[in-house]
Structures are given as structure tokens and as C-alpha cells.
Design an enzyme around this catalytic site. Structure first.
Site, PDB file in Angstrom:
ATOM      1  N   VAL A  70      -1.150   9.510 -10.504  1.00 47.56           N
ATOM      2  CA  VAL A  70      -1.866   8.942 -11.667  1.00 47.56           C
ATOM      3  C   VAL A  70      -3.329   8.612 -11.381  1.00 47.56           C
ATOM      4  O   VAL A  70      -4.114   8.401 -12.302  1.00 47.56           O
ATOM      5  CB  VAL A  70      -1.167   7.674 -12.231  1.00 47.56           C
ATOM      6  CG1 VAL A  70       0.163   8.006 -12.868  1.00 47.56           C
ATOM      7  CG2 VAL A  70      -1.032   6.586 -11.170  1.00 47.56           C
ATOM      8  N   TYR A 159      -3.488  -6.080  -4.544  1.00 52.07           N
ATOM      9  CA  TYR A 159      -2.515  -5.844  -5.635  1.00 52.07           C
ATOM     10  C   TYR A 159      -2.841  -6.770  -6.814  1.00 52.07           C
ATOM     11  O   TYR A 159      -2.913  -6.328  -7.962  1.00 52.07           O
ATOM     12  CB  TYR A 159      -1.100  -6.106  -5.106  1.00 52.07           C
ATOM     13  CG  TYR A 159      -0.007  -5.948  -6.136  1.00 52.07           C
ATOM     14  CD1 TYR A 159       0.478  -4.683  -6.471  1.00 52.07           C
ATOM     15  CD2 TYR A 159       0.554  -7.055  -6.772  1.00 52.07           C
ATOM     16  CE1 TYR A 159       1.496  -4.535  -7.421  1.00 52.07           C
ATOM     17  CE2 TYR A 159       1.564  -6.921  -7.715  1.00 52.07           C
ATOM     18  CZ  TYR A 159       2.035  -5.654  -8.037  1.00 52.07           C
ATOM     19  OH  TYR A 159       3.031  -5.521  -8.976  1.00 52.07           O
TER      20      TYR A 159
HETATM   21  N1  NAP Z   1       9.377  -4.959  -9.293  1.00 50.41           N
HETATM   22  C1  NAP Z   1       8.657  -6.045  -9.507  1.00 50.41           C
HETATM   23  O1  NAP Z   1       9.029  -7.177  -9.112  1.00 50.41           O
HETATM   24  C2  NAP Z   1       7.365  -5.984 -10.272  1.00 50.41           C
HETATM   25  C3  NAP Z   1       6.752  -7.186 -10.633  1.00 50.41           C
HETATM   26  C4  NAP Z   1       5.563  -7.152 -11.350  1.00 50.41           C
HETATM   27  C5  NAP Z   1       4.993  -5.947 -11.691  1.00 50.41           C
HETATM   28  N2  NAP Z   1       5.610  -4.789 -11.306  1.00 50.41           N
HETATM   29  C6  NAP Z   1       4.946  -3.554 -11.685  1.00 50.41           C
HETATM   30  O2  NAP Z   1       5.836  -2.770 -12.454  1.00 50.41           O
HETATM   31  C7  NAP Z   1       5.542  -1.382 -12.259  1.00 50.41           C
HETATM   32  C8  NAP Z   1       6.822  -0.660 -11.867  1.00 50.41           C
HETATM   33  O3  NAP Z   1       7.274  -1.220 -10.627  1.00 50.41           O
HETATM   34  P1  NAP Z   1       8.742  -0.957 -10.067  1.00 50.41           P
HETATM   35  O4  NAP Z   1       9.218  -2.238  -9.523  1.00 50.41           O
HETATM   36  O5  NAP Z   1       9.535  -0.221 -11.073  1.00 50.41           O
HETATM   37  O6  NAP Z   1       8.367  -0.017  -8.825  1.00 50.41           O
HETATM   38  P2  NAP Z   1       9.149   1.194  -8.145  1.00 50.41           P
HETATM   39  O7  NAP Z   1      10.623   1.063  -8.363  1.00 50.41           O
HETATM   40  O8  NAP Z   1       8.618   1.238  -6.757  1.00 50.41           O
HETATM   41  O9  NAP Z   1       8.652   2.474  -8.971  1.00 50.41           O
HETATM   42  C9  NAP Z   1       7.299   2.824  -8.925  1.00 50.41           C
HETATM   43  C10 NAP Z   1       7.067   3.974  -9.876  1.00 50.41           C
HETATM   44  O10 NAP Z   1       5.667   4.284  -9.875  1.00 50.41           O
HETATM   45  C11 NAP Z   1       5.499   5.662  -9.537  1.00 50.41           C
HETATM   46  N3  NAP Z   1       4.253   5.828  -8.801  1.00 50.41           N
HETATM   47  C12 NAP Z   1       3.791   5.086  -7.772  1.00 50.41           C
HETATM   48  N4  NAP Z   1       2.602   5.541  -7.364  1.00 50.41           N
HETATM   49  C13 NAP Z   1       2.301   6.599  -8.167  1.00 50.41           C
HETATM   50  C14 NAP Z   1       1.210   7.494  -8.241  1.00 50.41           C
HETATM   51  N5  NAP Z   1       0.148   7.400  -7.425  1.00 50.41           N
HETATM   52  N6  NAP Z   1       1.237   8.462  -9.187  1.00 50.41           N
HETATM   53  C15 NAP Z   1       2.301   8.579 -10.024  1.00 50.41           C
HETATM   54  N7  NAP Z   1       3.357   7.760  -9.995  1.00 50.41           N
HETATM   55  C16 NAP Z   1       3.361   6.782  -9.081  1.00 50.41           C
HETATM   56  C17 NAP Z   1       6.711   6.009  -8.712  1.00 50.41           C
HETATM   57  O11 NAP Z   1       6.874   7.412  -8.698  1.00 50.41           O
HETATM   58  P3  NAP Z   1       7.679   8.184  -7.476  1.00 50.41           P
HETATM   59  O12 NAP Z   1       9.137   7.918  -7.759  1.00 50.41           O
HETATM   60  O13 NAP Z   1       7.333   9.610  -7.642  1.00 50.41           O
HETATM   61  O14 NAP Z   1       7.208   7.554  -6.214  1.00 50.41           O
HETATM   62  C18 NAP Z   1       7.794   5.247  -9.462  1.00 50.41           C
HETATM   63  O15 NAP Z   1       8.163   5.942 -10.625  1.00 50.41           O
HETATM   64  C19 NAP Z   1       4.461  -1.341 -11.171  1.00 50.41           C
HETATM   65  O16 NAP Z   1       3.215  -1.185 -11.787  1.00 50.41           O
HETATM   66  C20 NAP Z   1       4.568  -2.681 -10.511  1.00 50.41           C
HETATM   67  O17 NAP Z   1       3.362  -3.075  -9.918  1.00 50.41           O
HETATM   68  C21 NAP Z   1       6.779  -4.774 -10.614  1.00 50.41           C
END
Ligand code: NAP
Length: 248
Positions: A70, A159
Site C-alpha cells: 500500500v 506507530y
Molecule cells: N490488532 C490491534 O490490536 C489493533 C489495534 C489498533 C489498531 N489496529 C490497526 O488495525 C489495522 C489492522 O490490524 P490487524 O490487527 O488486523 O493486523 P494484522 O492481522 O497483522 O493484519 C495486517 C493486514 O495489513 C496488511 N498489510 C500490512 N502491511 C501491508 C502493506 N505494506 N501493503 C499491503 N498490505 C499490508 C496485511 O497483509 P498481508 O497478509 O499480505 O501481510 C494484513 O492484511 C492496522 O492498521 C492496525 O494498525 C490494530
């Protein structure tokens, strides 16, 4: 009739975690989804796990995926070209990576990667689809920030900075695009059980620090996203979904 029937939704980070939970919920509400991630195999399996969308017309195809980083403008440009004849009603920017190191120990390349993925990637996503939404005279952008954007976090300075940028971006867009019928909102999740957090609560201390006593589920964040997608007066919402952690 499902509430998102006839809508098409583009979801970065749709291959797993919060993005995939949003895709599953939106698809169950009738939307077609285009999922973005880096790993084509994971994307294919994510697309295969979605319930079929209820309508297929010239402008609203079934589910699809696009594998690219992205942070790359050319990746977004290719997706724009691939979706030339297709609408985008809802854009979810959920792709993100985390950090677990004090700033003075964080490498320059990690700093660049976190900002490029979390902030620049979200900017590119919005810039790519706003012109299409302006032509459609409607659209909905939901960006995924983090509680750390407003509260900060030890070992998460870059972050937190990237996610604060996502809040600023969304609120500015709310000014810029509202008069074109486009709504822009941002979710600030606390700690949600996904691959991103699986190492964080091994001794239960993290859960104990959350007023509701547990981490959230990706499905609970998806439910908040559905509210933002459906509610036609929701615009410039900065919505915490954190089990009360923001109160501490
Ligand atoms: N989990 C939490 O506690 C939490 C809390 C607050 C905010 N968030 C935010 O919520 C969002 C989703 O997090 P999550 O917990 O679902 O994380 P996750 O399970 O690690 O999934 C991350 C997703 O982002 C994609 N991704 C990462 N880097 C990328 C790149 N450079 N280009 C394209 N795709 C990319 C990954 O694709 P691949 O599968 O191809 O790697 C995956 O689909 C993030 O923005 C995170 O910062 C999460």
C-alpha cells in the site's frame, strides 16, 4: 434486503485480522469486496472465505483481490486502472504494521516502513478513490487508526505518530469531501486479538489493564465499521472501540 446490497467495498489489509473481519461482515450484508494485501495466497484464501455478494452488475462485481504494497503509488494506480469501470462505495484503509521498540533503538528502515505503510498507504488509498466517489456523488471512507494515536504507547512512538496522522488526515478529508457526498470517519481500536497482538498478552497483564478485562475481537471492530458505513449522518466520527482503555 441486506443493508449493503449493491455496494462495492475496497479493503486494504483485507487478507486477515480486522480487515478480513470487516470484509466478512460487509459481504454478509450483500457487498462485493476487493481485498488488498501483500501475500497473494493469503488474499486468495481470504476471498474464498467470503459469503457470496448478493448482486452482480456491470458496476458491482463479485469479490476480488489485488496484491501490492500500500505504500507504493504504482500499486494503487494499477488498482485504479483495474477498477476503471467499477464503482467503489466504501473504502476501508486497514493495512498496517506495528512496532515494539523505543525510538532510539528503531532502525531508519523500520521508521520509514511504519510511516509508509500506516500513514502514506492510507493517504494513497484516499487519493486513489476520492475522484471516483466524487463522480458517483457519494462514498464512504473508514480509516483504521489506533487508541495509541491519542494516548501514545511505550515502544510505539512511530506507530502512534503514524496513527495520529491517520486521524488528522481523516478529519481534514471530512472538511474537504463532505460537500461531494463523501463521508470520512476513523476508528480507534484498543487491543484487538489478531496476528498483530498475539505476542502481547501472554501473562494476561494487558487484559487485566483493560476496564472490560479482555482484548476486543476483530468482529467487534467490524461491527463498528458497519455502523459507520450504514449511518448516512456519520461524518468526521473519531470512534474509540477499546473496551474502555481510553478511560484509564
Ligand atoms: N490488532 C490491534 O490490536 C489493533 C489495534 C489498533 C489498531 N489496529 C490497526 O488495525 C489495522 C489492522 O490490524 P490487524 O490487527 O488486523 O493486523 P494484522 O492481522 O497483522 O493484519 C495486517 C493486514 O495489513 C496488511 N498489510 C500490512 N502491511 C501491508 C502493506 N505494506 N501493503 C499491503 N498490505 C499490508 C496485511 O497483509 P498481508 O497478509 O499480505 O501481510 C494484513 O492484511 C492496522 O492498521 C492496525 O494498525 C490494530
Amino acid at each position: 434486503m441486506p443493508s449493503l446490497a449493491g455496494k462495492h467495498c475496497v479493503i486494504s489489509g483485507g487478507s486477515r485480522g480486522i480487515g478480513l473481519a470487516i470484509a466478512r461482515l460487509f459481504a454478509s450484508e450483500g457487498a462485493g469486496c476487493t481485498l488488498i494485501g501483500r501475500d497473494p495466497h493469503r488474499l486468495a484464501s481470504a476471498v474464498g472465505s467470503l459469503p457470496p455478494s448478493t448482486t452482480t452488475t456491470q458496476h458491482q462485481q463479485q469479490h476480488a483481490s489485488s496484491a501490492f504494497d500500500v505504500s507504493s503509488a504504482t500499486g494503487w494506480e494499477k488498482l485504479r486502472a483495474d477498477m476503471k469501470d467499477q464503482k467503489c462505495d466504501i473504502l476501508i484503509n486497514a493495512a498496517g504494521i506495528t512496532q515494539n521498540s523505543f525510538l532510539f533503538k528503531t532502525s531508519d528502515s523500520s521508521i520509514n516502513e511504519i510511516i509508509a505503510t500506516n500513514l502514506t498507504g492510507t493517504v494513497w488509498g484516499c487519493k486513489t478513490f476520492i475522484p471516483k466517489m466524487m463522480k458517483q456523488k457519494e462514498g464512504c471512507i473508514i480509516n483504521i487508526s489506533s487508541l495509541l494515536a491519542t494516548h501514545g504507547g511505550k515502544g510505539a512512538s512511530v506507530y502512534a505518530a503514524s496513527k495520529a496522522g491517520v486521524v488528522g488526515l481523516t478529519r481534514s478529508l471530512a472538511w474537504e469531501v463532505g460537500r461531494f457526498g463523501i463521508r470520512a470517519n476513523v476508528l480507534l481500536p484498543g487491543y484487538i486479538q489478531t496476528d498483530m497482538t498475539k505476542e502481547m498478552d501472554k501473562n494476561g497483564e494487558l487484559s487485566a489493564s483493560i476496564p472490560l478485562g479482555r482484548q476486543g475481537l476483530a468482529e467487534e471492530v467490524a461491527d463498528a465499521a458497519l455502523f459507520l458505513a450504514r449511518n448516512s449522518y456519520a461524518h468526521n466520527c473519531v470512534l474509540n472501540i477499546d473496551g474502555g482503555l481510553s478511560a484509564t
